[in-house]
Design an enzyme around this catalytic site. Structure first.
Site, PDB file in Angstrom:
ATOM      1  N   CYS A 141       0.872  -1.170   0.000  1.00 45.16           N
ATOM      2  CA  CYS A 141       0.000   0.000   0.000  1.00 45.16           C
ATOM      3  C   CYS A 141       0.914   1.227   0.000  1.00 45.16           C
ATOM      4  O   CYS A 141       2.039   1.143  -0.496  1.00 45.16           O
ATOM      5  CB  CYS A 141      -0.957  -0.019   1.191  1.00 45.16           C
ATOM      6  SG  CYS A 141      -0.146   0.065   2.809  1.00 45.16           S
ATOM      7  N   PHE A 142       0.473   2.344   0.535  1.00 47.41           N
ATOM      8  CA  PHE A 142       1.320   3.535   0.445  1.00 47.41           C
ATOM      9  C   PHE A 142       2.513   3.474   1.395  1.00 47.41           C
ATOM     10  O   PHE A 142       3.652   3.703   0.985  1.00 47.41           O
ATOM     11  CB  PHE A 142       0.506   4.804   0.718  1.00 47.41           C
ATOM     12  CG  PHE A 142       1.315   6.060   0.550  1.00 47.41           C
ATOM     13  CD1 PHE A 142       1.819   6.415  -0.697  1.00 47.41           C
ATOM     14  CD2 PHE A 142       1.610   6.872   1.632  1.00 47.41           C
ATOM     15  CE1 PHE A 142       2.593   7.564  -0.858  1.00 47.41           C
ATOM     16  CE2 PHE A 142       2.368   8.021   1.481  1.00 47.41           C
ATOM     17  CZ  PHE A 142       2.859   8.359   0.232  1.00 47.41           C
TER      18      PHE A 142
END
Length: 367
Positions: free
Chosen positions: A98-99
């Protein structure tokens, strides 16, 4: 048992192996920038992410997590997991991210495991991978090993580079040939994707242990793709080799690049009639793109010459009349501009020669 987290010490091998990646960020995040081997299978869609983000700001993390679970539940959750399963079945060695390698990675990993698959997520997520690639571009190994291939327009620099193992083709990465006529039918990558691809290419080059990184002499902007500042600044101080070609060969190469090959691309994509019209529009737009440098009078002369060449091409099925405006563009615009630019950096030139002698010189340099 499969490892749960991929540490930063493995980022280089991850990119060198083109490891399949599952990006669980929202589509809007993926579009801004990702990695060549990544596919976007988000935990939350854009609208869902926006709602959770608003909730987080107003009510805090706990409420935001509850809302996220409510939004991605039931059939929606089943669909997300099914998409992940399909991707993992096709590429069992996939990693996910994810980020920042936080809750989205952990939750996605948990749901995937409950569905019968065990894959790791990347420590630090997209942000850590991106930082790693930026550091590659700013490393002394990249910045201090450059050798710049220069030469007049039409001398075949791109063709030459594609035959050299120590080269990285910046124009290929940017999907643009670098000049006013360099735009291709397919769009250029996002700025972040261009930088990521460049960093991976440099990383691949470093594993070959060449003495030099051979690059074409480019402007700061290749189309709309900007070279990283530190990388570009190093190019401006690196040694230069000049590729020479006789004028007739240059003209024939540009006839192929600007006309024959480009026309074939338009026709293949759009059909005969629409393709020919789009090709004519492309030529006129390319010239108008440099109208301030050409001046109004010379621009109109070139546009008139293009119109005559197109009319002749349609009536005679012959593109050779395009050589008229290409020749004028070379002798009155590109060559004087190149000669001036070269005069500013003569002290950096190590070697000059035709294709054969340049290959021989570079081969000797590698020994």
């Amino acid at each position: 048992m499969t490892r749960q987290i991929i540490p930063s010490s493995e980022f280089a091998s991850l990119f060198l192996q083109a490891r399949p990646l599952i990006d669980v960020r929202a589509p809007i995040e993926f579009t801004k920038g990702a990695f060549p081997s990544a596919i976007n299978l988000p935990l939350m869609k854009d609208s869902e992410r926006e709602k959770v983000g608003t909730c987080y700001k107003q009510q805090g993390q706990e409420s935001a997590i509850k809302l996220g679970h409510a939004l991605v539940s039931g059939t929606v959750k089943e669909q997300r997991i099914a998409a992940w399963r399909k991707a993992i079945e096709a590429n069992p060695s996939s990693y996910l991210y994810c980020f920042r390698g936080g809750l989205r990675s952990q939750l996605s990993q948990q749901w995937i495991k409950e569905a019968g698959f065990d894959i790791p997520y990347i420590q630090g997520g997209y942000k850590a991978l991106r930082t790693f690639l930026i550091q590659i571009l700013e490393s002394s190994a990249a910045l201090n090993s450059m050798l710049i291939l220069s030469g007049r327009t039409g001398s075949g620099k791109t063709d030459f580079l594609q035959l050299r193992d120590e080269a990285v083709d910046l124009e290929q990465l940017a999907n643009h040939r670098g000049s006013s006529f360099g735009k291709n039918l397919d769009p250029q990558p996002s700025q972040i994707n261009f930088e990521n691809q460049l960093a991976i290419a440099v990383l691949q080059h470093q594993t070959k242990h060449h003495r030099h990184l051979l690059l074409e002499d480019e402007s700061f902007l290749i189309g709309r793709s900007a070279l990283p500042k530190a990388f570009y600044n190093s190019m401006q101080h690196a040694d230069i080799v000049l590729l020479e070609e006789d004028d007739e060969q240059r003209l024939q190469r540009l006839l192929f690049d600007y006309v024959d090959n480009k026309l074939a691309s338009f026709v293949s994509r759009l059909g005969d009639e629409a393709g020919l019209k789009a090709f004519g529009d492309y030529l006129n737009a390319s010239l108008n793109g440099i109208k301030k440098r050409l001046g109004g009078k010379f621009l109109q002369e070139l546009l008139d010459s293009v119109a005559r060449a197109l009319a002749h091409q349609i009536s005679q099925n012959d593109t050779s009349l395009h050589l008229d405006w290409i020749s004028q563009l070379l002798t009155r615009y590109y060559d004087p501009m190149y000669d001036y630019q070269l005069s500013q950096k003569q002290q950096r030139v190590l070697f000059k020669g035709d294709h054969a002698s340049m290959h021989a010189w570079l081969d000797e340099l590698r020994k």
